[in-house]
Design a protein around this motif. Structure first.
Motif, PDB file in Angstrom:
ATOM      1  N   LEU A  92       6.930 -22.197 -12.276  1.00 37.15           N
ATOM      2  CA  LEU A  92       7.251 -23.621 -12.416  1.00 37.15           C
ATOM      3  C   LEU A  92       8.208 -24.126 -11.348  1.00 37.15           C
ATOM      4  O   LEU A  92       8.045 -25.243 -10.848  1.00 37.15           O
ATOM      5  CB  LEU A  92       7.825 -23.894 -13.812  1.00 37.15           C
ATOM      6  CG  LEU A  92       6.863 -23.659 -14.974  1.00 37.15           C
ATOM      7  CD1 LEU A  92       7.593 -23.742 -16.306  1.00 37.15           C
ATOM      8  CD2 LEU A  92       5.709 -24.655 -14.923  1.00 37.15           C
TER       9      LEU A  92
ATOM     10  N   TYR B  94      11.767 -20.540 -19.398  1.00 35.54           N
ATOM     11  CA  TYR B  94      10.610 -20.944 -18.595  1.00 35.54           C
ATOM     12  C   TYR B  94      10.499 -20.147 -17.295  1.00 35.54           C
ATOM     13  O   TYR B  94       9.662 -20.446 -16.451  1.00 35.54           O
ATOM     14  CB  TYR B  94      10.680 -22.453 -18.301  1.00 35.54           C
ATOM     15  CG  TYR B  94      10.470 -23.282 -19.546  1.00 35.54           C
ATOM     16  CD1 TYR B  94       9.232 -23.833 -19.830  1.00 35.54           C
ATOM     17  CD2 TYR B  94      11.511 -23.494 -20.446  1.00 35.54           C
ATOM     18  CE1 TYR B  94       9.029 -24.585 -20.985  1.00 35.54           C
ATOM     19  CE2 TYR B  94      11.318 -24.244 -21.599  1.00 35.54           C
ATOM     20  CZ  TYR B  94      10.081 -24.785 -21.864  1.00 35.54           C
ATOM     21  OH  TYR B  94       9.875 -25.523 -23.000  1.00 35.54           O
ATOM     22  N   TRP B  95      11.337 -19.143 -17.131  1.00 44.14           N
ATOM     23  CA  TRP B  95      11.284 -18.308 -15.934  1.00 44.14           C
ATOM     24  C   TRP B  95       9.979 -17.516 -15.883  1.00 44.14           C
ATOM     25  O   TRP B  95       9.367 -17.221 -16.892  1.00 44.14           O
ATOM     26  CB  TRP B  95      12.447 -17.331 -15.907  1.00 44.14           C
ATOM     27  CG  TRP B  95      13.794 -17.941 -15.662  1.00 44.14           C
ATOM     28  CD1 TRP B  95      14.088 -19.255 -15.456  1.00 44.14           C
ATOM     29  CD2 TRP B  95      15.032 -17.244 -15.620  1.00 44.14           C
ATOM     30  NE1 TRP B  95      15.437 -19.431 -15.283  1.00 44.14           N
ATOM     31  CE2 TRP B  95      16.043 -18.213 -15.374  1.00 44.14           C
ATOM     32  CE3 TRP B  95      15.398 -15.922 -15.762  1.00 44.14           C
ATOM     33  CZ2 TRP B  95      17.391 -17.867 -15.255  1.00 44.14           C
ATOM     34  CZ3 TRP B  95      16.739 -15.583 -15.649  1.00 44.14           C
ATOM     35  CH2 TRP B  95      17.717 -16.542 -15.392  1.00 44.14           C
TER      36      TRP B  95
ATOM     37  N   LYS C  60       9.632 -31.275 -22.924  1.00 42.81           N
ATOM     38  CA  LYS C  60      11.019 -30.815 -22.925  1.00 42.81           C
ATOM     39  C   LYS C  60      11.578 -30.895 -21.507  1.00 42.81           C
ATOM     40  O   LYS C  60      10.894 -30.544 -20.546  1.00 42.81           O
ATOM     41  CB  LYS C  60      11.085 -29.379 -23.445  1.00 42.81           C
ATOM     42  CG  LYS C  60      12.494 -28.786 -23.481  1.00 42.81           C
ATOM     43  CD  LYS C  60      12.449 -27.380 -24.069  1.00 42.81           C
ATOM     44  CE  LYS C  60      13.793 -26.708 -24.062  1.00 42.81           C
ATOM     45  NZ  LYS C  60      14.774 -27.322 -24.937  1.00 42.81           N
TER      46      LYS C  60
ATOM     47  N   ARG D  67       1.808 -29.105 -14.009  1.00 43.46           N
ATOM     48  CA  ARG D  67       2.460 -28.777 -15.284  1.00 43.46           C
ATOM     49  C   ARG D  67       3.800 -29.476 -15.510  1.00 43.46           C
ATOM     50  O   ARG D  67       4.406 -29.286 -16.561  1.00 43.46           O
ATOM     51  CB  ARG D  67       2.678 -27.261 -15.357  1.00 43.46           C
ATOM     52  CG  ARG D  67       1.383 -26.479 -15.279  1.00 43.46           C
ATOM     53  CD  ARG D  67       1.617 -24.997 -15.234  1.00 43.46           C
ATOM     54  NE  ARG D  67       2.247 -24.619 -13.964  1.00 43.46           N
ATOM     55  CZ  ARG D  67       2.781 -23.438 -13.725  1.00 43.46           C
ATOM     56  NH1 ARG D  67       2.792 -22.510 -14.661  1.00 43.46           N
ATOM     57  NH2 ARG D  67       3.308 -23.165 -12.554  1.00 43.46           N
TER      58      ARG D  67
ATOM     59  N   GLN E 106       7.036 -18.223 -14.638  1.00 43.88           N
ATOM     60  CA  GLN E 106       5.754 -18.914 -14.793  1.00 43.88           C
ATOM     61  C   GLN E 106       5.338 -19.677 -13.531  1.00 43.88           C
ATOM     62  O   GLN E 106       4.339 -20.385 -13.542  1.00 43.88           O
ATOM     63  CB  GLN E 106       5.846 -19.897 -15.965  1.00 43.88           C
ATOM     64  CG  GLN E 106       6.161 -19.246 -17.288  1.00 43.88           C
ATOM     65  CD  GLN E 106       6.356 -20.264 -18.392  1.00 43.88           C
ATOM     66  OE1 GLN E 106       5.675 -21.282 -18.444  1.00 43.88           O
ATOM     67  NE2 GLN E 106       7.300 -19.999 -19.281  1.00 43.88           N
TER      68      GLN E 106
ATOM     69  N   ALA F  38       8.602 -30.393 -18.762  1.00 45.78           N
ATOM     70  CA  ALA F  38       7.341 -29.672 -18.944  1.00 45.78           C
ATOM     71  C   ALA F  38       6.338 -30.615 -19.595  1.00 45.78           C
ATOM     72  O   ALA F  38       6.615 -31.204 -20.633  1.00 45.78           O
ATOM     73  CB  ALA F  38       7.555 -28.447 -19.820  1.00 45.78           C
TER      74      ALA F  38
ATOM     75  N   ILE G  79      13.363 -29.206 -18.903  1.00 50.10           N
ATOM     76  CA  ILE G  79      13.561 -27.769 -18.734  1.00 50.10           C
ATOM     77  C   ILE G  79      14.376 -27.400 -17.506  1.00 50.10           C
ATOM     78  O   ILE G  79      14.635 -26.225 -17.274  1.00 50.10           O
ATOM     79  CB  ILE G  79      12.205 -27.030 -18.694  1.00 50.10           C
ATOM     80  CG1 ILE G  79      11.363 -27.492 -17.504  1.00 50.10           C
ATOM     81  CG2 ILE G  79      11.477 -27.199 -20.021  1.00 50.10           C
ATOM     82  CD1 ILE G  79      10.134 -26.645 -17.238  1.00 50.10           C
TER      83      ILE G  79
ATOM     84  N   LEU H 187      16.568 -23.924 -13.715  1.00 49.67           N
ATOM     85  CA  LEU H 187      15.482 -23.898 -14.692  1.00 49.67           C
ATOM     86  C   LEU H 187      15.927 -23.167 -15.953  1.00 49.67           C
ATOM     87  O   LEU H 187      16.564 -22.106 -15.877  1.00 49.67           O
ATOM     88  CB  LEU H 187      14.258 -23.187 -14.102  1.00 49.67           C
ATOM     89  CG  LEU H 187      12.986 -23.176 -14.937  1.00 49.67           C
ATOM     90  CD1 LEU H 187      12.439 -24.585 -15.133  1.00 49.67           C
ATOM     91  CD2 LEU H 187      11.935 -22.286 -14.276  1.00 49.67           C
ATOM     92  N   ASN H 188      15.576 -23.719 -17.094  1.00 41.73           N
ATOM     93  CA  ASN H 188      15.840 -23.099 -18.388  1.00 41.73           C
ATOM     94  C   ASN H 188      15.261 -21.684 -18.385  1.00 41.73           C
ATOM     95  O   ASN H 188      14.103 -21.474 -18.030  1.00 41.73           O
ATOM     96  CB  ASN H 188      15.191 -23.954 -19.484  1.00 41.73           C
ATOM     97  CG  ASN H 188      15.425 -23.435 -20.873  1.00 41.73           C
ATOM     98  OD1 ASN H 188      15.192 -22.266 -21.169  1.00 41.73           O
ATOM     99  ND2 ASN H 188      15.864 -24.324 -21.747  1.00 41.73           N
TER     100      ASN H 188
END
Length: 179
Positions: A105, A100-101, A68, A7, A103, A63, A70, A96-97
């Motif tokens: 990532l 987007y927490w 974006k 991702r 998930q 992402a 992120i 991390l932005n």
């Protein structure tokens, strides 16, 4: 360096990242978790972007879904507090932005950069730390296989707040290979 995961794309920064970087750097919650004051102007973020553009230690996390920027992730040529710097050791950093927490990532990004560090940079160890109250970073660190090394009290950076405990973890090449 360019790494891709299911991702994410981990890549060098570009000038086009300024708006997304400023969004990250102006978030007071992220600043408190990482030990820096939030940015109040794009000029502050532009100065950081200029540093990142010149660096081979810090990378943008993009992402794939929306292209974006992120977050950031880095493998720094520095030793954590209380240790001696070595050529085959790096310190991991990540951010991390907030949108987007939750998930998964960041564990995905950390796994990719750690694999790069051991397989391509031929590192023998990677360190990472977090403030004791930063439970999100702690979960990422533990989930990705780092092992507790030590804890110490240090003053907060750039603020008048009370001292905080900082917790450090390490992953060695041997423990990485066992995973």
């Amino acid at each position: 360096m360019r790494l891709t995961t299911e991702r994410l794309v981990i890549r060098p920064f570009t000038e086009a990242d300024l708006t997304d970087l400023h969004e990250l750097m102006s978030n007071p919650q992220l600043g408190a978790m990482a030990g820096w004051q939030p940015h109040h102007s794009r000029a502050e973020s532009d100065a950081v972007l200029t540093m990142f553009l010149r660096s081979d230690e810090v990378f943008a996390i993009e992402a794939k879904a929306d292209h974006k920027m992120i977050g950031t992730i880095g493998l720094h040529r520095r030793a954590p507090s209380g240790t001696t710097p070595k050529d085959d050791s790096r310190e991991l950093s990540f951010m991390l932005n907030e949108g987007y927490w939750g998930q998964g990532l960041m564990p995905e990004a950390v796994t990719a950069i750690v694999t790069f560090g051991f397989n391509h940079l031929r590192l023998q160890e990677i360190w990472v730390g977090h403030f004791a109250d930063n439970k999100r970073s702690q979960r990422v660190i533990e989930k990705t296989g780092f092992e507790f090394e030590y804890e110490f009290e240090r003053p907060r950076l750039f603020s008048d707040e009370i001292p905080v405990d900082e917790i450090y973890y390490k992953m060695t090449l041997a423990s990485f290979r066992k995973r």
